[in-house]
Each structure stands twice: as C-alpha cells, then as structure tokens.
Motif scaffolding. Structure first.
Motif, PDB file in Angstrom:
ATOM      1  N   PRO A   1       0.784  -1.122   0.162  1.00 43.61           N
ATOM      2  CA  PRO A   1       0.180   0.006  -0.110  1.00 43.61           C
ATOM      3  C   PRO A   1       0.920   1.141  -0.122  1.00 43.61           C
ATOM      4  N   LEU A   2       0.421   2.233  -0.931  1.00 50.68           N
ATOM      5  CA  LEU A   2       1.244   3.517  -0.902  1.00 50.68           C
ATOM      6  C   LEU A   2       0.033   4.705  -0.569  1.00 50.68           C
ATOM      7  N   LEU A   3       0.442   5.668   0.325  1.00 49.02           N
ATOM      8  CA  LEU A   3      -0.433   6.893   0.417  1.00 49.02           C
ATOM      9  C   LEU A   3       0.030   7.887  -0.353  1.00 49.02           C
ATOM     10  N   ASP A   4      -1.008   8.316  -1.217  1.00 46.81           N
ATOM     11  CA  ASP A   4      -0.711   9.516  -1.955  1.00 46.81           C
ATOM     12  C   ASP A   4      -1.270  10.801  -1.004  1.00 46.81           C
ATOM     13  N   ILE A   5      -0.401  11.543  -0.593  1.00 44.14           N
ATOM     14  CA  ILE A   5      -0.625  12.639   0.247  1.00 44.14           C
ATOM     15  C   ILE A   5      -0.987  13.844  -0.578  1.00 44.14           C
ATOM     16  N   GLY A   6      -1.988  14.546  -0.399  1.00 44.14           N
ATOM     17  CA  GLY A   6      -2.245  15.690  -1.118  1.00 44.14           C
ATOM     18  C   GLY A   6      -2.418  15.260  -2.926  1.00 44.14           C
ATOM     19  N   CYS A   7      -3.337  14.137  -2.888  1.00 42.73           N
ATOM     20  CA  CYS A   7      -3.419  13.646  -4.149  1.00 42.73           C
ATOM     21  C   CYS A   7      -4.104  14.587  -5.303  1.00 42.73           C
ATOM     22  N   GLY A   8      -4.937  15.477  -4.707  1.00 40.50           N
ATOM     23  CA  GLY A   8      -5.564  16.611  -5.740  1.00 40.50           C
ATOM     24  C   GLY A   8      -6.442  15.557  -6.573  1.00 40.50           C
ATOM     25  N   THR A   9      -6.256  15.844  -7.996  1.00 44.75           N
ATOM     26  CA  THR A   9      -7.184  15.307  -8.733  1.00 44.75           C
ATOM     27  C   THR A   9      -6.769  14.195  -9.404  1.00 44.75           C
ATOM     28  N   GLY A  10      -5.668  13.524  -8.752  1.00 41.66           N
ATOM     29  CA  GLY A  10      -5.221  11.972  -9.465  1.00 41.66           C
ATOM     30  C   GLY A  10      -4.224  12.176 -10.306  1.00 41.66           C
ATOM     31  N   LEU A  11      -3.429  13.201 -10.443  1.00 40.15           N
ATOM     32  CA  LEU A  11      -2.337  13.148 -11.566  1.00 40.15           C
ATOM     33  C   LEU A  11      -1.245  12.602 -11.090  1.00 40.15           C
ATOM     34  N   SER A  12      -0.927  12.599  -9.567  1.00 40.44           N
ATOM     35  CA  SER A  12       0.230  12.046  -9.085  1.00 40.44           C
ATOM     36  C   SER A  12      -0.165  10.544  -8.859  1.00 40.44           C
ATOM     37  N   GLY A  13      -1.422  10.150  -8.595  1.00 42.58           N
ATOM     38  CA  GLY A  13      -1.654   8.779  -8.638  1.00 42.58           C
ATOM     39  C   GLY A  13      -1.688   7.907  -9.971  1.00 42.58           C
TER      40      GLY A  13
ATOM     41  N   SER B   1       0.658  -0.648  -7.421  1.00 42.42           N
ATOM     42  CA  SER B   1      -0.542  -1.130  -7.682  1.00 42.42           C
ATOM     43  C   SER B   1      -1.728  -1.062  -6.562  1.00 42.42           C
ATOM     44  N   CYS B   2      -1.379  -0.413  -5.429  1.00 40.60           N
ATOM     45  CA  CYS B   2      -2.361  -0.314  -4.140  1.00 40.60           C
ATOM     46  C   CYS B   2      -2.261   1.067  -3.715  1.00 40.60           C
ATOM     47  N   ILE B   3      -2.619   2.086  -4.144  1.00 38.13           N
ATOM     48  CA  ILE B   3      -2.728   3.472  -3.905  1.00 38.13           C
ATOM     49  C   ILE B   3      -3.915   4.079  -3.062  1.00 38.13           C
ATOM     50  N   ASP B   4      -3.806   4.640  -2.003  1.00 38.39           N
ATOM     51  CA  ASP B   4      -4.730   5.243  -1.298  1.00 38.39           C
ATOM     52  C   ASP B   4      -4.381   6.739  -1.501  1.00 38.39           C
ATOM     53  N   GLY B   5      -5.328   7.450  -1.309  1.00 35.72           N
ATOM     54  CA  GLY B   5      -5.276   9.018  -1.458  1.00 35.72           C
ATOM     55  C   GLY B   5      -5.806   9.831  -0.342  1.00 35.72           C
ATOM     56  N   THR B   6      -5.217  10.704  -0.135  1.00 32.72           N
ATOM     57  CA  THR B   6      -5.778  11.873   0.718  1.00 32.72           C
ATOM     58  C   THR B   6      -5.563  13.399   0.354  1.00 32.72           C
ATOM     59  N   ASP B   7      -6.697  14.152   0.731  1.00 33.62           N
ATOM     60  CA  ASP B   7      -6.497  15.558   0.284  1.00 33.62           C
ATOM     61  C   ASP B   7      -7.550  16.299   0.877  1.00 33.62           C
TER      62      ASP B   7
ATOM     63  N   PRO C   1      -3.134   8.149   8.669  1.00 30.95           N
ATOM     64  CA  PRO C   1      -3.133   6.775   8.936  1.00 30.95           C
ATOM     65  C   PRO C   1      -1.753   6.326   8.471  1.00 30.95           C
ATOM     66  N   GLY C   2      -1.419   5.258   9.253  1.00 26.53           N
ATOM     67  CA  GLY C   2       0.125   4.784   9.008  1.00 26.53           C
ATOM     68  C   GLY C   2      -0.010   3.322   8.467  1.00 26.53           C
ATOM     69  N   ASN C   3       1.478   2.876   8.596  1.00 26.71           N
ATOM     70  CA  ASN C   3       1.579   1.509   7.956  1.00 26.71           C
ATOM     71  C   ASN C   3       1.495   1.293   6.497  1.00 26.71           C
ATOM     72  N   TYR C   4       2.248   2.043   6.002  1.00 23.66           N
ATOM     73  CA  TYR C   4       2.110   2.116   4.598  1.00 23.66           C
ATOM     74  C   TYR C   4       3.591   1.723   3.861  1.00 23.66           C
ATOM     75  N   ALA C   5       3.920   0.966   2.869  1.00 22.55           N
ATOM     76  CA  ALA C   5       5.025   0.440   2.267  1.00 22.55           C
ATOM     77  C   ALA C   5       5.671   1.621   1.866  1.00 22.55           C
TER      78      ALA C   5
END
Length: 203
Positions: A59-71, A80-86, A114-118
């Motif tokens: 799992p990967l946390l995309d911090i400040g993911c916005g509209t998803g360009l980063s993801g 392959s396993c992405i969570d986003g927060t914004d 939240p924690g515990n991301y690869a």
C-alpha cells in the motif's frame, strides 16, 4: 478568477481557508492549466520512487493527491495499491473518477495521517501556504520501516531554509536515509523548477 490566475495565486496563499477556497474554485480547470504549463513533477517523482521502493505492490499513501495526476503517474510506474488523501472534496471527486485509488480520504496535512504504508508520496505538496516543513516528520511516520517517501520542493519552498532544515533533521537524527535529490523541471512553461527527494525510513 481567470484560470491563469489560479496557478500564480497558489504560491501566495495566506492560511488554510484561503488555500481551500482556491482549490475549490480551481478544481475543474486545474489539470488543464498545470498540464498546459508542462507539469513534470508527478512523472519525475513516480520514476524516482519506483527506482528505490522494494515493494511496489504494498500500500502507498498519496498525500495531497488532488485530482489524481500523482496517482496516475504512480500507477503507470507499477504501484498497484494506492490510497489518496486531500483537503479538497472537489479535487477528491475528480480523483475518484480516475479509478486509480483503493480509497480516498478527506484530510489535512496538519492533522495525523493513517500509518503502516509500504511507501508514500507528497508530490507538489510542500510549499509556503501548503504543507509546512514540520509535516515531513508526519509524512515519514505513516511508513513501515524500510518504506520510501518521495516528495518535491519547488523553487518557492527551496528559498525557505526551514524545509532543508526539516530534511536534515530527519537524516541527521537517524530517522531516514537520503536516496535521491534531483533538481529539474516542475512547471517549465513558467520557468519553475523543483527538487525531487526520496527518503527511506530507517528501522
């Protein structure tokens, strides 16, 4: 506000309410504007993280993911396993339409994550008026030992010694190892560069 004013306005924000208001109004035209200006940072960050991460399927946390360009860039390079927060519900609604994220959460960089991301990414997040320097420690805290964080500092942030100080505090304090530090294009059409960093969290 005209579209061309949103981009310039993003670098002169005063406080969280002004930031939320700008991104609320900018959400629909955000991607068109930044891509028209050659937004290179998501691709650069995804390449850098993929080079050093040992677990692309974790799992990967995309911090400040916005509209998803980063993801989208991270998925393109094998994550392959992405969570986003914004902090912007308007931006998150657009990110959800991309079908990239396992989950999307409304959150603020100034509150615990939240924690515990690869792995984790904070692409285009650190800048005056956005994430403050002390957020770096919080971002590293979400990682499992050995996990990697990729992030960028644009030319505005690089002028603020506190950001460099936060990086050195993590390295000198033994909390993280510096794997990459590369200066290159951010928004080349307006002559803006950034540094892309990768830190590995120590056990």
């Amino acid at each position: 506000m005209a579209d061309k004013e949103f981009l310039q306005g993003a670098y002169g924000l005063d406080g969280p309410e002004a930031t939320k208001a700008l991104y609320r109004d900018w959400a629909q035209s955000y991607e068109d504007e930044v891509l028209a200006n050659g937004y290179a940072t998501p691709e650069r960050c995804a390449v850098a993280l993929a080079k050093f991460a040992t677990n692309l399927d974790g799992p990967l946390l995309d911090i400040g993911c916005g509209t998803g360009l980063s993801g989208a860039a991270l998925a393109k390079h094998g994550f392959s396993c992405i969570d986003g927060t914004d902090f912007s519900p308007e931006m998150l609604a657009l990110a959800e339409k991309k079908g990239i994220y396992r989950s999307l959460t409304l959150g603020d960089v100034n509150t615990p994550l939240p924690g515990n991301y690869a792995n984790a990414a904070a692409i285009g997040v650190f800048s005056p008026g956005h994430a403050p320097p002390e957020s770096l420690h919080e971002f590293l805290s979400v990682l499992q030992p050995g996990g990697c964080l990729v992030f960028s500092l644009n030319d505005h942030a690089l002028k603020d010694a506190a950001y460099q100080g936060a990086i050195m505090n993590e390295i000198d304090g033994g909390g993280a190892e510096l794997l990459a530090n590369d200066y290159g294009p951010h928004l080349p059409k307006i002559g803006m560069q950034c540094r892309v960093y990768v830190l590995r969290k120590r056990a």
